[in-house]
Design a protein around this motif. Sequence first.
Motif, PDB file in Angstrom:
ATOM      1  N   ALA B   6      28.758  52.113  17.633  1.00 21.50           N
ATOM      2  CA  ALA B   6      29.035  52.013  19.072  1.00 21.50           C
ATOM      3  C   ALA B   6      28.909  50.572  19.559  1.00 21.50           C
ATOM      4  O   ALA B   6      29.746  50.078  20.312  1.00 21.50           O
ATOM      5  CB  ALA B   6      28.069  52.919  19.844  1.00 21.50           C
ATOM      6  N   VAL B   7      27.863  49.901  19.105  1.00 23.23           N
ATOM      7  CA  VAL B   7      27.646  48.514  19.539  1.00 23.23           C
ATOM      8  C   VAL B   7      28.689  47.586  18.906  1.00 23.23           C
ATOM      9  O   VAL B   7      29.228  46.688  19.563  1.00 23.23           O
ATOM     10  CB  VAL B   7      26.219  48.044  19.167  1.00 23.23           C
ATOM     11  N   ALA B   8      28.989  47.824  17.650  1.00 22.84           N
ATOM     12  CA  ALA B   8      29.930  46.954  16.934  1.00 22.84           C
ATOM     13  C   ALA B   8      31.328  46.995  17.550  1.00 22.84           C
ATOM     14  O   ALA B   8      32.119  46.069  17.374  1.00 22.84           O
ATOM     15  CB  ALA B   8      29.992  47.350  15.458  1.00 22.84           C
ATOM     16  N   ALA B   9      31.623  48.076  18.279  1.00 20.52           N
ATOM     17  CA  ALA B   9      32.955  48.210  18.876  1.00 20.52           C
ATOM     18  C   ALA B   9      33.084  47.506  20.229  1.00 20.52           C
ATOM     19  O   ALA B   9      34.184  47.421  20.789  1.00 20.52           O
ATOM     20  CB  ALA B   9      33.300  49.695  19.024  1.00 20.52           C
ATOM     21  N   VAL B  10      31.969  46.986  20.756  1.00 21.30           N
ATOM     22  CA  VAL B  10      32.021  46.294  22.054  1.00 21.30           C
ATOM     23  C   VAL B  10      32.850  45.010  21.909  1.00 21.30           C
ATOM     24  O   VAL B  10      32.629  44.229  20.988  1.00 21.30           O
ATOM     25  CB  VAL B  10      30.587  45.949  22.546  1.00 21.30           C
ATOM     26  N   VAL B  11      33.810  44.824  22.810  1.00 24.65           N
ATOM     27  CA  VAL B  11      34.656  43.634  22.705  1.00 24.65           C
ATOM     28  C   VAL B  11      34.058  42.468  23.494  1.00 24.65           C
ATOM     29  O   VAL B  11      33.306  42.657  24.437  1.00 24.65           O
ATOM     30  CB  VAL B  11      36.110  43.888  23.204  1.00 24.65           C
ATOM     31  N   ASP B  12      34.415  41.269  23.075  1.00 26.12           N
ATOM     32  CA  ASP B  12      33.975  40.084  23.798  1.00 26.12           C
ATOM     33  C   ASP B  12      34.676  40.070  25.154  1.00 26.12           C
ATOM     34  O   ASP B  12      35.902  40.200  25.215  1.00 26.12           O
ATOM     35  CB  ASP B  12      34.319  38.822  23.005  1.00 26.12           C
ATOM     36  N   PRO B  13      33.915  39.910  26.244  1.00 22.79           N
ATOM     37  CA  PRO B  13      34.554  39.995  27.576  1.00 22.79           C
ATOM     38  C   PRO B  13      35.543  38.859  27.863  1.00 22.79           C
ATOM     39  O   PRO B  13      36.418  39.019  28.720  1.00 22.79           O
ATOM     40  CB  PRO B  13      33.367  39.962  28.545  1.00 22.79           C
ATOM     41  N   GLU B  14      35.411  37.738  27.174  1.00 17.03           N
ATOM     42  CA  GLU B  14      36.318  36.616  27.440  1.00 17.03           C
ATOM     43  C   GLU B  14      37.477  36.542  26.448  1.00 17.03           C
ATOM     44  O   GLU B  14      38.518  35.980  26.751  1.00 17.03           O
ATOM     45  CB  GLU B  14      35.550  35.285  27.437  1.00 17.03           C
ATOM     46  N   ILE B  15      37.255  37.076  25.259  1.00 13.66           N
ATOM     47  CA  ILE B  15      38.331  37.117  24.251  1.00 13.66           C
ATOM     48  C   ILE B  15      38.428  38.570  23.816  1.00 13.66           C
ATOM     49  O   ILE B  15      37.838  38.989  22.821  1.00 13.66           O
ATOM     50  CB  ILE B  15      38.018  36.205  23.042  1.00 13.66           C
ATOM     51  N   VAL B  38      16.980  52.320  20.752  1.00 15.63           N
ATOM     52  CA  VAL B  38      17.810  51.391  19.988  1.00 15.63           C
ATOM     53  C   VAL B  38      17.526  49.957  20.443  1.00 15.63           C
ATOM     54  O   VAL B  38      17.528  49.667  21.642  1.00 15.63           O
ATOM     55  CB  VAL B  38      19.314  51.695  20.177  1.00 15.63           C
ATOM     56  N   VAL B  39      17.256  49.093  19.480  1.00 21.68           N
ATOM     57  CA  VAL B  39      17.025  47.681  19.789  1.00 21.68           C
ATOM     58  C   VAL B  39      18.165  46.863  19.186  1.00 21.68           C
ATOM     59  O   VAL B  39      18.391  46.885  17.979  1.00 21.68           O
ATOM     60  CB  VAL B  39      15.669  47.192  19.232  1.00 21.68           C
ATOM     61  N   VAL B  40      18.899  46.183  20.057  1.00 21.86           N
ATOM     62  CA  VAL B  40      20.055  45.390  19.633  1.00 21.86           C
ATOM     63  C   VAL B  40      19.703  43.908  19.748  1.00 21.86           C
ATOM     64  O   VAL B  40      19.122  43.481  20.746  1.00 21.86           O
ATOM     65  CB  VAL B  40      21.281  45.701  20.521  1.00 21.86           C
ATOM     66  N   THR B  41      20.024  43.147  18.741  1.00 25.01           N
ATOM     67  CA  THR B  41      19.768  41.709  18.783  1.00 25.01           C
ATOM     68  C   THR B  41      21.092  40.957  18.770  1.00 25.01           C
ATOM     69  O   THR B  41      21.938  41.188  17.902  1.00 25.01           O
ATOM     70  CB  THR B  41      18.917  41.269  17.571  1.00 25.01           C
ATOM     71  N   ILE B  42      21.269  40.082  19.769  1.00 27.22           N
ATOM     72  CA  ILE B  42      22.495  39.283  19.846  1.00 27.22           C
ATOM     73  C   ILE B  42      22.128  37.804  19.959  1.00 27.22           C
ATOM     74  O   ILE B  42      20.997  37.448  20.279  1.00 27.22           O
ATOM     75  CB  ILE B  42      23.381  39.692  21.049  1.00 27.22           C
ATOM     76  N   THR B  43      23.100  36.940  19.708  1.00 25.29           N
ATOM     77  CA  THR B  43      22.890  35.505  19.844  1.00 25.29           C
ATOM     78  C   THR B  43      24.111  34.912  20.542  1.00 25.29           C
ATOM     79  O   THR B  43      25.240  35.346  20.285  1.00 25.29           O
ATOM     80  CB  THR B  43      22.649  34.849  18.458  1.00 25.29           C
ATOM     81  N   PRO B  44      23.914  33.954  21.481  1.00 27.47           N
ATOM     82  CA  PRO B  44      25.077  33.414  22.197  1.00 27.47           C
ATOM     83  C   PRO B  44      25.878  32.418  21.363  1.00 27.47           C
ATOM     84  O   PRO B  44      25.329  31.779  20.460  1.00 27.47           O
ATOM     85  CB  PRO B  44      24.442  32.705  23.404  1.00 27.47           C
ATOM     86  N   THR B  45      27.157  32.320  21.683  1.00 26.89           N
ATOM     87  CA  THR B  45      27.968  31.305  21.021  1.00 26.89           C
ATOM     88  C   THR B  45      27.511  29.930  21.503  1.00 26.89           C
ATOM     89  O   THR B  45      27.111  29.086  20.720  1.00 26.89           O
ATOM     90  CB  THR B  45      29.457  31.493  21.359  1.00 26.89           C
ATOM     91  N   TYR B  46      27.561  29.735  22.824  1.00 27.23           N
ATOM     92  CA  TYR B  46      27.080  28.491  23.432  1.00 27.23           C
ATOM     93  C   TYR B  46      25.882  28.819  24.300  1.00 27.23           C
ATOM     94  O   TYR B  46      25.794  29.932  24.832  1.00 27.23           O
ATOM     95  CB  TYR B  46      28.181  27.851  24.301  1.00 27.23           C
ATOM     96  N   THR B  47      24.948  27.873  24.462  1.00 19.15           N
ATOM     97  CA  THR B  47      23.723  28.153  25.230  1.00 19.15           C
ATOM     98  C   THR B  47      24.043  28.606  26.649  1.00 19.15           C
ATOM     99  O   THR B  47      23.357  29.440  27.208  1.00 19.15           O
ATOM    100  CB  THR B  47      22.811  26.912  25.316  1.00 19.15           C
ATOM    101  N   GLY B  48      25.109  28.038  27.230  1.00 22.36           N
ATOM    102  CA  GLY B  48      25.421  28.383  28.614  1.00 22.36           C
ATOM    103  C   GLY B  48      26.488  29.446  28.745  1.00 22.36           C
ATOM    104  O   GLY B  48      27.058  29.617  29.823  1.00 22.36           O
ATOM    105  N   ALA B  51      29.169  34.762  29.528  1.00 23.37           N
ATOM    106  CA  ALA B  51      29.543  36.140  29.220  1.00 23.37           C
ATOM    107  C   ALA B  51      28.358  36.970  28.726  1.00 23.37           C
ATOM    108  O   ALA B  51      28.469  38.185  28.579  1.00 23.37           O
ATOM    109  CB  ALA B  51      30.651  36.157  28.164  1.00 23.37           C
ATOM    110  N   MET B  52      27.229  36.322  28.483  1.00 24.20           N
ATOM    111  CA  MET B  52      26.112  37.051  27.866  1.00 24.20           C
ATOM    112  C   MET B  52      25.611  38.223  28.710  1.00 24.20           C
ATOM    113  O   MET B  52      25.275  39.275  28.181  1.00 24.20           O
ATOM    114  CB  MET B  52      24.949  36.080  27.570  1.00 24.20           C
ATOM    115  N   ASP B  53      25.547  38.040  30.018  1.00 27.51           N
ATOM    116  CA  ASP B  53      25.076  39.135  30.886  1.00 27.51           C
ATOM    117  C   ASP B  53      26.022  40.333  30.804  1.00 27.51           C
ATOM    118  O   ASP B  53      25.589  41.480  30.761  1.00 27.51           O
ATOM    119  CB  ASP B  53      24.947  38.660  32.336  1.00 27.51           C
TER     120      ASP B  53
END
Lengths: 254, 157
Positions: B6-15, B38-48, B51-53
Motif C-alpha cells: 500500500a505504501v509502495a504504491a503512493v506516488v510522488d506528489p510533484e512527479i 505500521v511504522v513507515v520510514t521515509i527520507t527527503p530528496t532535498y532538505t527543503g 512535498a514531504m508533508d
Amino acid sequence: MLRAPQSRTEGGPVSGVFDFTLALGDDALIAAQRLGEWTTRAPEMEEDIALANIALDQLGAARLLLTYAGELEGAGRDEDDLAFLRDDREFRNCLLVELPNGDFGVTMAKLFFLAAWQLPLYTALAGGGDDRLAAIGAKARKESAYHLDHASLWVKRLGDGTDESHRRMQDAVDQVWPYVHELFTSDPAAPVDPATLRADFDATVAAVLDEATLTRPETRWTPGGGRDGVHTEQLSYLLAEMQVLHRAHPGASW
Amino acid sequence: MNARAAVAAVVDPEIRVVTIDELGILRAVEEEPATGRVVVTITPTYTGCPAMDVIRADIRRALAAAGHPDAEVRTVYAPAWSTDWISDAGRAKLAAAGIAPPARRGDDTVVPLTLAVRCPRCGSPETTQVSRFGSTACKALWRCRSCAEPFDHLKAL
Ligand SMILES: [Zn+2]
C-alpha cells in the motif's frame, strides 16, 4: 551604504554545539528569507526559479538545524519558536546573510561567499563526531555544491562580461568582502572550528575571481558581531516581515 | 492489503508518474504484529522539499484505506538520499514522461559531472542546460537542439 557594529560589545565567541548549531541555522534561515525577496523580481524567469530553489534549500537546512538546536537547548523551543519568536539580539547569524540584496551582482557576491563557506563547513560536519550534524552536513553539502556552482557561474559571467557588468560585479565583491571575515572567527570549542575552513574558502575565491577577471579586495575593515547578536539595522526589518504573521496569529496554518 | 504494498504504491506528489518506492524516498515499512501499528520510514530528496508533508499525509491515507489506520511516518536524513536510489523502473517511467533521468553517480563526489543528457523525446544527445534549477527542487531545465523541445532533467545528487 551599510553600517555595522564595529566591535563585539558583549558575549564571548560562539561555543559549544548549541551555539554553533543555532548560528548555522540562523545563517541558513536569514539567507533563505533574503533570497526569497527575489521571487518575481529576478532578471529572467530561469533565475527567478533558481533563486527560489536555493532559498528553499537554505530553508530546509535551517529547519533541521533549528530543530536540533531547540532539542540541544532543552527548553521546549521548536523550529518555529526559534525562527519566529526571537528578537534581533537573539539571532546569531553572520552579518553577510542579512545585508540587503542590492543589485543582482551584490546578491551573487553574497551567495558566492556564503556557498564557498557552507560547502567546506557542511563537508567537515559530515565527517565529524556529532551524528545529527553529520547527517545534516551530508545532505546539505550536496545542495551547497549546486549553490556554489551557480553563484560562481554568475560571478564569472558578469566579471568577464561587458565593461558595465565587470564594473558592477567588482563593486559588489568590494562591498561584500569585509563581511566574510566574521565567518572564520576561531572557536576551538565548536564541532568544526570555523578558522580551519579559511584555506579552502580562499582557494575557491581566488580561482573564481581569477577566472572572472576580478580582483580580490584588500582586507581593511572587518565588521563582526553577528555571532554575538549584534546586528545591522537591516536584520530588524527582515525579521519584522518574516515574523509578523506568526506573531499576529500564533499557530496559524493553511 | 499488505502494508508495504500500500505504501509502495503512493506516488510522488510533484512527479506523479513514479512512486515514492521507485524514487528511493521510501526506506522501510514495519508492522508490529501484536498491535498492527505500521511504522513507515521515509527520507527527503532535498532538505527543503515542500512535498514531504503531502507525502506523509498520502502514506497515512493509503494505509488507512488498506486497513491499517494506526500508522506513524518517521523522517530520517541519514544516509542522505541519492539519485542512485531511483530504481530502473523509476528511471524508465521518468523518461517515458519526458523527464530525463539522472546519470548514475556511483561515487561520493559533491559536484557531479554533467555528461551529455539525452533528449527524452527524440533521444538526441544534442542538448543544452537552460537553467540548473527547474520546476521543482530536484529538476533542472534543459532544451534539445535537435527537436527544439524544452525538457526537465532530474539532477544527479
Ligand atoms: Zn529532442
